[in-house]
Scaffold this motif. Structure first.
Motif, PDB file in Angstrom:
ATOM      1  N   ALA A 166      58.299  24.194  56.002  1.00 28.70           N
ATOM      2  CA  ALA A 166      56.846  24.031  56.053  1.00 28.70           C
ATOM      3  C   ALA A 166      56.311  24.949  57.134  1.00 28.70           C
ATOM      4  N   THR A 167      55.226  25.624  56.841  1.00 28.08           N
ATOM      5  CA  THR A 167      54.612  26.526  57.811  1.00 28.08           C
ATOM      6  C   THR A 167      53.164  26.136  58.040  1.00 28.08           C
ATOM      7  N   ALA A 168      52.718  26.328  59.285  1.00 31.41           N
ATOM      8  CA  ALA A 168      51.338  26.023  59.653  1.00 31.41           C
ATOM      9  C   ALA A 168      50.709  27.272  60.255  1.00 31.41           C
ATOM     10  N   SER A 169      49.475  27.552  59.868  1.00 30.47           N
ATOM     11  CA  SER A 169      48.742  28.699  60.396  1.00 30.47           C
ATOM     12  C   SER A 169      47.516  28.211  61.153  1.00 30.47           C
ATOM     13  N   ASN A 170      47.285  28.817  62.331  1.00 27.25           N
ATOM     14  CA  ASN A 170      46.086  28.476  63.104  1.00 27.25           C
ATOM     15  C   ASN A 170      45.050  29.605  63.062  1.00 27.25           C
ATOM     16  N   GLY A 171      45.246  30.537  62.136  1.00 30.42           N
ATOM     17  CA  GLY A 171      44.332  31.658  62.022  1.00 30.42           C
ATOM     18  C   GLY A 171      44.772  32.883  62.786  1.00 30.42           C
ATOM     19  N   PHE A 172      45.861  32.737  63.558  1.00 32.78           N
ATOM     20  CA  PHE A 172      46.400  33.860  64.322  1.00 32.78           C
ATOM     21  C   PHE A 172      47.923  33.865  64.288  1.00 32.78           C
TER      22      PHE A 172
ATOM     23  N   PRO B 285      54.006  16.842  48.071  1.00 35.79           N
ATOM     24  CA  PRO B 285      53.158  17.585  49.013  1.00 35.79           C
ATOM     25  C   PRO B 285      53.371  19.090  48.948  1.00 35.79           C
ATOM     26  N   ASP B 286      54.144  19.572  47.984  1.00 33.42           N
ATOM     27  CA  ASP B 286      54.434  21.006  47.897  1.00 33.42           C
ATOM     28  C   ASP B 286      53.177  21.816  47.601  1.00 33.42           C
ATOM     29  N   GLY B 287      53.141  23.023  48.180  1.00 34.61           N
ATOM     30  CA  GLY B 287      52.037  23.931  47.909  1.00 34.61           C
ATOM     31  C   GLY B 287      51.240  24.265  49.153  1.00 34.61           C
ATOM     32  N   THR B 288      50.055  24.813  48.922  1.00 37.02           N
ATOM     33  CA  THR B 288      49.178  25.251  50.000  1.00 37.02           C
ATOM     34  C   THR B 288      48.067  24.237  50.208  1.00 37.02           C
ATOM     35  N   TRP B 289      47.789  23.947  51.478  1.00 38.44           N
ATOM     36  CA  TRP B 289      46.750  22.985  51.853  1.00 38.44           C
ATOM     37  C   TRP B 289      45.871  23.613  52.932  1.00 38.44           C
ATOM     38  N   ILE B 290      44.553  23.505  52.771  1.00 39.07           N
ATOM     39  CA  ILE B 290      43.640  24.116  53.736  1.00 39.07           C
ATOM     40  C   ILE B 290      42.777  23.064  54.429  1.00 39.07           C
ATOM     41  N   ASN B 291      42.341  23.418  55.622  1.00 39.28           N
ATOM     42  CA  ASN B 291      41.515  22.524  56.439  1.00 39.28           C
ATOM     43  C   ASN B 291      40.067  22.614  55.965  1.00 39.28           C
ATOM     44  N   GLN B 292      39.754  21.875  54.909  1.00 39.79           N
ATOM     45  CA  GLN B 292      38.421  21.924  54.312  1.00 39.79           C
ATOM     46  C   GLN B 292      37.368  21.356  55.242  1.00 39.79           C
TER      47      GLN B 292
ATOM     48  N   THR C 251      43.859  20.844  48.759  1.00 43.22           N
ATOM     49  CA  THR C 251      44.288  22.021  48.023  1.00 43.22           C
ATOM     50  C   THR C 251      43.096  22.947  47.819  1.00 43.22           C
ATOM     51  N   PRO C 252      43.283  24.253  47.932  1.00 46.69           N
ATOM     52  CA  PRO C 252      42.173  25.193  47.758  1.00 46.69           C
ATOM     53  C   PRO C 252      41.698  25.206  46.307  1.00 46.69           C
ATOM     54  N   LYS C 253      40.393  25.451  46.138  1.00 46.90           N
ATOM     55  CA  LYS C 253      39.838  25.524  44.785  1.00 46.90           C
ATOM     56  C   LYS C 253      40.354  26.749  44.045  1.00 46.90           C
ATOM     57  N   GLU C 254      40.584  27.827  44.780  1.00 47.27           N
ATOM     58  CA  GLU C 254      41.124  29.038  44.178  1.00 47.27           C
ATOM     59  C   GLU C 254      42.388  29.450  44.921  1.00 47.27           C
ATOM     60  N   ALA C 255      43.442  29.662  44.168  1.00 51.38           N
ATOM     61  CA  ALA C 255      44.709  30.044  44.789  1.00 51.38           C
ATOM     62  C   ALA C 255      44.668  31.509  45.219  1.00 51.38           C
ATOM     63  N   ALA C 256      45.294  31.792  46.344  1.00 54.63           N
ATOM     64  CA  ALA C 256      45.397  33.174  46.813  1.00 54.63           C
ATOM     65  C   ALA C 256      46.419  33.911  45.954  1.00 54.63           C
TER      66      ALA C 256
ATOM     67  N   PRO D 169      50.589  34.002  54.442  1.00 50.39           N
ATOM     68  CA  PRO D 169      50.175  32.635  54.769  1.00 50.39           C
ATOM     69  C   PRO D 169      48.870  32.653  55.558  1.00 50.39           C
ATOM     70  N   GLY D 170      47.997  31.728  55.267  1.00 47.09           N
ATOM     71  CA  GLY D 170      46.692  31.683  55.909  1.00 47.09           C
ATOM     72  C   GLY D 170      45.589  32.302  55.067  1.00 47.09           C
ATOM     73  N   THR D 171      45.975  33.033  54.009  1.00 49.52           N
ATOM     74  CA  THR D 171      44.992  33.721  53.180  1.00 49.52           C
ATOM     75  C   THR D 171      44.098  32.754  52.414  1.00 49.52           C
ATOM     76  N   SER D 172      44.660  31.656  51.926  1.00 50.66           N
ATOM     77  CA  SER D 172      43.864  30.699  51.159  1.00 50.66           C
ATOM     78  C   SER D 172      42.740  30.118  52.012  1.00 50.66           C
ATOM     79  N   PHE D 173      43.072  29.742  53.262  1.00 45.43           N
ATOM     80  CA  PHE D 173      42.032  29.234  54.157  1.00 45.43           C
ATOM     81  C   PHE D 173      40.995  30.313  54.444  1.00 45.43           C
ATOM     82  N   GLU D 174      41.474  31.509  54.754  1.00 50.10           N
ATOM     83  CA  GLU D 174      40.572  32.602  55.115  1.00 50.10           C
ATOM     84  C   GLU D 174      39.584  32.895  53.993  1.00 50.10           C
ATOM     85  N   ARG D 175      40.065  32.971  52.782  1.00 45.08           N
ATOM     86  CA  ARG D 175      39.185  33.269  51.654  1.00 45.08           C
ATOM     87  C   ARG D 175      38.158  32.161  51.417  1.00 45.08           C
TER      88      ARG D 175
END
Length: 245
Positions: free
Chosen positions: A66-72, A25-32, A121-126, A132-138
């Motif tokens: 493990a870190t979680a971002s809620n956008g803020f 489960p390592d890496g960045t995961w976004i709420n698609q 997993t994001p289609k494009e890595a930040a 943290p949170g940049t992958s989701f934001e982009r």
């Protein structure tokens, strides 16, 4: 020869299956799911609230974190157990979250902090040095405001506007950067309205916006609060009406 070829092909297939099952489960995961809901072209924060609260996870099993971002806010937790793709995360005794790797998704189990959530997993890595949170934001910016927009009303009428995933904007008079309000103080200040920050040369202001399908209307933000109160932003005069091409 045919038998040898068939055996080598079978071995390759089995090897592929084994490597997939051993995925970590390592890496960045976004709420698609939240991004897909927002991309339908309605109220942004309603979509995020419906499928939040967490918008991105970053998992590092070697470091045990493990870190979680809620956008803020960013919540940093310690992985206290990890087995068979299942993680139990302790947020310093304040709360716990359970993550499970299922196929191509990272699933956050329902808990006191929120419902079950699914991450991909994001289609494009930040960029490597991104916050943290940049992958989701982009990914969100590209899905929600990506493409070309025409100014049909307001200053610069007829111009083409492009909102880019990295937060830059072109074609919108007087502005070269933007940021969508996802949560936190900016959300509290604008209440039920969506808001964004627009700036040029690092100087800017908040604006209220309404997205309705292929139309995006941006309003001046009027503060109805008293001087000693938290700002209470409401839509004022319409500044721009954009139509997606």
């Amino acid at each position: 020869m045919r038998v040898a070829f068939a055996l080598s092909l079978l071995a390759a297939l089995l090897s592929g299956c084994a490597s997939h099952s051993n995925r970590t489960p390592d890496g960045t995961w976004i709420n698609q799911t939240a991004i897909d809901a927002a991309a339908e072209g309605g109220n942004l924060r309603q979509a995020l609230l419906a499928y939040g609260p967490n918008l991105e996870w970053n998992v590092n099993t070697k470091a045990g974190s493990a870190t979680a971002s809620n956008g803020f806010e960013l919540s940093e937790g310690k992985i206290v157990s990890a087995a068979d793709g299942k993680l139990h995360i302790d947020f310093y005794g304040n709360s716990f979250e359970d993550l499970t790797l299922k196929s191509n998704e990272l699933v956050q189990a329902a808990s006191d902090s929120g419902p079950e959530q699914h991450f991909k997993t994001p289609k494009e890595a930040a960029p490597a040095d991104a916050q943290p949170g940049t992958s989701f934001e982009r990914a969100l910016y590209g899905a929600y405001l990506g493409g070309k927009w025409s100014i049909v009303q307001g200053e610069g009428q007829g111009s083409i506007v492009e909102f880019r995933p990295d937060g830059s904007v072109s074609g919108l008079p007087g502005n070269d950067r933007y940021a969508l309000c996802l949560a936190g103080d900016c959300a509290a200040m604008s209440g039920e309205y969506d808001s964004m920050w627009l700036e040029k040369n690092e100087k800017g202001n908040p604006w209220i916006f309404v997205r309705n399908g292929k139309q995006l209307e941006i309003f001046q933000a009027v503060n109805n609060a008293k001087a000693d109160e938290m700002p209470d932003l409401r839509p004022g005069a319409s500044q721009w009406l954009l139509q997606k091409n």
